[in-house]
Design a protein around this motif. Sequence first.
Motif, PDB file in Angstrom:
ATOM      1  N   PHE A   1      -3.319  -0.267  10.199  1.00  0.00           N
ATOM      2  CA  PHE A   1      -2.011  -0.285   9.541  1.00  0.00           C
ATOM      3  C   PHE A   1      -2.129   0.075   8.065  1.00  0.00           C
ATOM      4  CE2 PHE A   1      -0.793  -2.798  13.266  1.00  0.00           C
ATOM      5  CZ  PHE A   1       0.440  -2.237  13.557  1.00  0.00           C
ATOM      6  N   LEU A   2      -3.155  -0.435   7.401  1.00  0.00           N
ATOM      7  CA  LEU A   2      -3.294  -0.163   5.966  1.00  0.00           C
ATOM      8  C   LEU A   2      -3.610   1.304   5.710  1.00  0.00           C
ATOM      9  CD1 LEU A   2      -5.194  -3.378   4.772  1.00  0.00           C
ATOM     10  CD2 LEU A   2      -2.731  -2.904   4.799  1.00  0.00           C
ATOM     11  N   LEU A   3      -4.470   1.883   6.536  1.00  0.00           N
ATOM     12  CA  LEU A   3      -4.783   3.307   6.378  1.00  0.00           C
ATOM     13  C   LEU A   3      -3.543   4.158   6.663  1.00  0.00           C
ATOM     14  CD1 LEU A   3      -6.770   5.634   5.943  1.00  0.00           C
ATOM     15  CD2 LEU A   3      -7.405   5.461   8.370  1.00  0.00           C
ATOM     16  N   SER A   4      -2.826   3.816   7.724  1.00  0.00           N
ATOM     17  CA  SER A   4      -1.605   4.555   8.058  1.00  0.00           C
ATOM     18  C   SER A   4      -0.570   4.427   6.952  1.00  0.00           C
ATOM     19  CB  SER A   4      -1.028   4.043   9.379  1.00  0.00           C
ATOM     20  OG  SER A   4      -1.944   4.213  10.437  1.00  0.00           O
ATOM     21  N   ALA A   5      -0.472   3.227   6.365  1.00  0.00           N
ATOM     22  CA  ALA A   5       0.491   2.996   5.279  1.00  0.00           C
ATOM     23  C   ALA A   5       0.168   3.873   4.073  1.00  0.00           C
ATOM     24  CB  ALA A   5       0.483   1.522   4.879  1.00  0.00           C
ATOM     25  N   ALA A   6      -1.129   4.018   3.774  1.00  0.00           N
ATOM     26  CA  ALA A   6      -1.535   4.847   2.628  1.00  0.00           C
ATOM     27  C   ALA A   6      -1.171   6.316   2.869  1.00  0.00           C
ATOM     28  CB  ALA A   6      -3.036   4.697   2.390  1.00  0.00           C
ATOM     29  N   ILE A   7      -1.477   6.820   4.073  1.00  0.00           N
ATOM     30  CA  ILE A   7      -1.173   8.225   4.376  1.00  0.00           C
ATOM     31  C   ILE A   7       0.340   8.450   4.365  1.00  0.00           C
ATOM     32  CG2 ILE A   7      -1.371  10.041   6.124  1.00  0.00           C
ATOM     33  CD1 ILE A   7      -3.974   8.662   7.044  1.00  0.00           C
ATOM     34  N   TRP A   8       1.059   7.515   4.983  1.00  0.00           N
ATOM     35  CA  TRP A   8       2.525   7.639   5.021  1.00  0.00           C
ATOM     36  C   TRP A   8       3.097   7.639   3.605  1.00  0.00           C
ATOM     37  CZ3 TRP A   8       6.556   3.357   5.922  1.00  0.00           C
ATOM     38  CH2 TRP A   8       7.808   3.927   6.164  1.00  0.00           C
ATOM     39  N   GLY A   9       2.600   6.742   2.740  1.00  0.00           N
ATOM     40  CA  GLY A   9       3.092   6.669   1.369  1.00  0.00           C
ATOM     41  C   GLY A   9       2.837   7.951   0.594  1.00  0.00           C
ATOM     42  N   LEU A  10       1.657   8.550   0.787  1.00  0.00           N
ATOM     43  CA  LEU A  10       1.379   9.826   0.123  1.00  0.00           C
ATOM     44  C   LEU A  10       2.379  10.880   0.569  1.00  0.00           C
ATOM     45  CD1 LEU A  10      -2.535   9.919   0.402  1.00  0.00           C
ATOM     46  CD2 LEU A  10      -1.184   9.555  -1.671  1.00  0.00           C
ATOM     47  N   GLY A  11       2.731  10.843   1.858  1.00  0.00           N
ATOM     48  CA  GLY A  11       3.732  11.793   2.349  1.00  0.00           C
ATOM     49  C   GLY A  11       5.113  11.523   1.794  1.00  0.00           C
ATOM     50  N   LEU A  12       5.503  10.250   1.744  1.00  0.00           N
ATOM     51  CA  LEU A  12       6.826   9.899   1.228  1.00  0.00           C
ATOM     52  C   LEU A  12       6.995  10.307  -0.235  1.00  0.00           C
ATOM     53  CD1 LEU A  12       7.484   6.333   2.721  1.00  0.00           C
ATOM     54  CD2 LEU A  12       8.530   8.494   3.397  1.00  0.00           C
ATOM     55  N   GLY A  13       5.889  10.366  -0.956  1.00  0.00           N
ATOM     56  CA  GLY A  13       5.960  10.798  -2.349  1.00  0.00           C
ATOM     57  C   GLY A  13       6.528  12.188  -2.495  1.00  0.00           C
ATOM     58  N   GLY A  14       6.501  12.977  -1.406  1.00  0.00           N
ATOM     59  CA  GLY A  14       7.036  14.326  -1.453  1.00  0.00           C
ATOM     60  C   GLY A  14       8.545  14.392  -1.533  1.00  0.00           C
ATOM     61  N   SER A  15       9.219  13.233  -1.511  1.00  0.00           N
ATOM     62  CA  SER A  15      10.681  13.259  -1.647  1.00  0.00           C
ATOM     63  C   SER A  15      11.110  13.866  -2.976  1.00  0.00           C
ATOM     64  CB  SER A  15      11.252  11.839  -1.514  1.00  0.00           C
ATOM     65  OG  SER A  15      10.751  10.995  -2.544  1.00  0.00           O
TER      66      SER A  15
ATOM     67  N   VAL B   1       0.838  -1.203   0.000  1.00  0.00           N
ATOM     68  CA  VAL B   1       0.000   0.000   0.000  1.00  0.00           C
ATOM     69  C   VAL B   1       0.875   1.256   0.000  1.00  0.00           C
ATOM     70  CG1 VAL B   1      -1.617   1.353   1.393  1.00  0.00           C
ATOM     71  CG2 VAL B   1      -2.011  -1.088   1.063  1.00  0.00           C
ATOM     72  N   THR B   2       1.915   1.244   0.824  1.00  0.00           N
ATOM     73  CA  THR B   2       2.822   2.387   0.878  1.00  0.00           C
ATOM     74  C   THR B   2       3.476   2.633  -0.479  1.00  0.00           C
ATOM     75  OG1 THR B   2       3.295   2.065   3.230  1.00  0.00           O
ATOM     76  CG2 THR B   2       4.902   3.326   1.961  1.00  0.00           C
ATOM     77  N   ALA B   3       3.951   1.557  -1.120  1.00  0.00           N
ATOM     78  CA  ALA B   3       4.626   1.689  -2.415  1.00  0.00           C
ATOM     79  C   ALA B   3       3.691   2.296  -3.461  1.00  0.00           C
ATOM     80  CB  ALA B   3       5.133   0.330  -2.877  1.00  0.00           C
ATOM     81  N   THR B   4       2.424   1.859  -3.449  1.00  0.00           N
ATOM     82  CA  THR B   4       1.452   2.415  -4.396  1.00  0.00           C
ATOM     83  C   THR B   4       1.172   3.882  -4.097  1.00  0.00           C
ATOM     84  OG1 THR B   4       0.414   0.237  -4.616  1.00  0.00           O
ATOM     85  CG2 THR B   4      -0.866   2.134  -5.347  1.00  0.00           C
ATOM     86  N   ALA B   5       1.007   4.189  -2.809  1.00  0.00           N
ATOM     87  CA  ALA B   5       0.707   5.565  -2.420  1.00  0.00           C
ATOM     88  C   ALA B   5       1.877   6.507  -2.708  1.00  0.00           C
ATOM     89  CB  ALA B   5       0.342   5.616  -0.933  1.00  0.00           C
ATOM     90  N   VAL B   6       3.117   5.999  -2.634  1.00  0.00           N
ATOM     91  CA  VAL B   6       4.284   6.824  -2.949  1.00  0.00           C
ATOM     92  C   VAL B   6       4.199   7.331  -4.389  1.00  0.00           C
ATOM     93  CG1 VAL B   6       6.762   6.715  -3.417  1.00  0.00           C
ATOM     94  CG2 VAL B   6       5.878   5.884  -1.245  1.00  0.00           C
ATOM     95  N   ILE B   7       3.781   6.465  -5.302  1.00  0.00           N
ATOM     96  CA  ILE B   7       3.671   6.867  -6.712  1.00  0.00           C
ATOM     97  C   ILE B   7       2.619   7.963  -6.874  1.00  0.00           C
ATOM     98  CG2 ILE B   7       3.024   6.067  -9.017  1.00  0.00           C
ATOM     99  CD1 ILE B   7       4.246   3.351  -8.280  1.00  0.00           C
TER     100      ILE B   7
END
Length: 435
Positions: A104-118, A56-62
Motif C-alpha cells: 500500500f505504501l509503495l502504491s501510494a507513493a507512485i499514485w501520488g507522483l502521478g496525481l502531481g500531474g494535475s 505518503v500520497t500527499a508528500t508524493a503529490v508535492i
Amino acid sequence: MSLLKDLRALPRTARTLLLLGALNNIGSGLVMPFLAVYVHQVNGLGVDTAMHAVSVTATAVIIGGLNAGRLADRIGARRTAAAHMLLSAVGVTGYALAGETWHFLLSAAIWGLGLGGSSAWNTLLAASVPAESHPVVFGSNFTLTNAALGIGGLVGGAVASAAHPLSFRLLYGANALSYLGIALAMFALRGLGTETPAEAGARRDSAGSNDYRQVFTSGPFLLVLVLGLALYFSSYGQLEASFPAFLLTSTHVGPSGIAVLFAVNTGAVICSQLVLHDLIKRWKHTHTVALSATAWSASWLLVLAATATAAEFQLAVLIGGMALFACAETLYAAGMPSLVNSLATPALRGRYNAAYGTATSAGFVTGPLAAGALLSGGAGSALVTGLAVLCVLAALVLLATTGLLIRAASAASADVTEKEAVPAPADGPQEAVRG
C-alpha cells in the motif's frame, strides 16, 4: 442558459479536455471513500496503514507536481499529463493487487507522483482558451469534477461490499483503467497540446532553465501562493477532517446530519456555478477570490453560531453555512487558477501551475494537523474563529493588492505580445508546437 452557451463556445480542445477530465474523475469517485475500509476490513491491516498511505500520497503529490511543472515547460503539458496519468494507473493497480502494508505504501507513493500531474492538466486548460475565458473553463472543470466524483461515488457505493472483497479490487482496477484510458487518449490526441509559435518559442527558450528561480522570485506570484496556501488551509484543509470532528464534539449533529451537509455541499456547488457564472466572467480575478474568502469566513461564523443555537435548529444553520461554503468553492475554483495563469508567461506556465499546486497541497496537509492539535486540546471554538479571521484577512489583502496584481498580469501579457511579434524561425515551429 448562459453557462451552456459559453461551454458550447469554448474551443474544441477545451471541451475535449473537460470531457476527459470528467471521465477520469468518475473513475476516481469509484474508490474515493473506501481506502480505510479496503485496507482494514478487506486486507486485515491496521487503520493506521490507510492513514500512512494518505500521508505518503500527499508528500508524493508535492514532489510529482514540481517535477510535472518542469516537464510541462520542457516537453509540453500534453505529454506530461499523459505520463503522469500512466503513473497514476500503475499506483492504483498496485492498490488493486495489494495485500501487505508495504504494498500500500509503495502504491501510494507512485499514485501520488502521478496525481502531481494535475498541475499539467491546469496548464493545458489554461492554454486551450483565451485568457478572458479562463474563469469559464476553470469553473466548468470544477463543477464537472464534483459531479463526476459524485457519480463515481454512487456507482462505487452500489458495487462495494465488505462481504465480497473482490468488489473492492474490481473498483480499484476500474479506476486504474480510467487513468490508462485517459493517458492513451492524451498521447493519441496530439491536437490537445498544440501551441502558438510564440508559445513554442518561449518553451524552447526555457528548456535550458529547468528550475523554479524565476517563479519564486516573482513578488506578486509569491503573494498569490501565500494566499492560496492560507485559503486552502482554512477551507479544504478542514472540510473532511476537522469540520466533522468539531460538529460531533460541539453540536448535537450526528453522522446522518453530517452526511446531509455533504450532500448539500455537492448540490450547492453545481447550483452556485449556474447562478454565479455570469458574474464571475465580469469580475476581476482578485475580486472573485476575495469574495470566495469572505464567503468562507461567513460559513465558518455560521458553524460557530450553530453551537449556540437550540439543538433542533442547529442542522438548519449548518446547512446555510455549507451552502455558503459551496459558493466560496465555486468562486475560488474559477478565480484563483485564472489569477495564477494571468501572472504566468508561456515559458513558465507549467512551473507556475505546479508551484500553485504545491502551495495548495501544503495547505491541505497542514490544515488537519493544526486543527487536530487544537481540537484535541478542547479549543474547537478558537479554531473556527481563527479560520474565519484568516479568510477575512486574505480577502482584505487581495483587495488591497489588486492594482499590484493587475500590473503584474499586464506585464506577463505584454511579454507574450512581444514574442508573438517576433517572426517564427525559418525551419518552422511544426515539431516544437506539439505539447
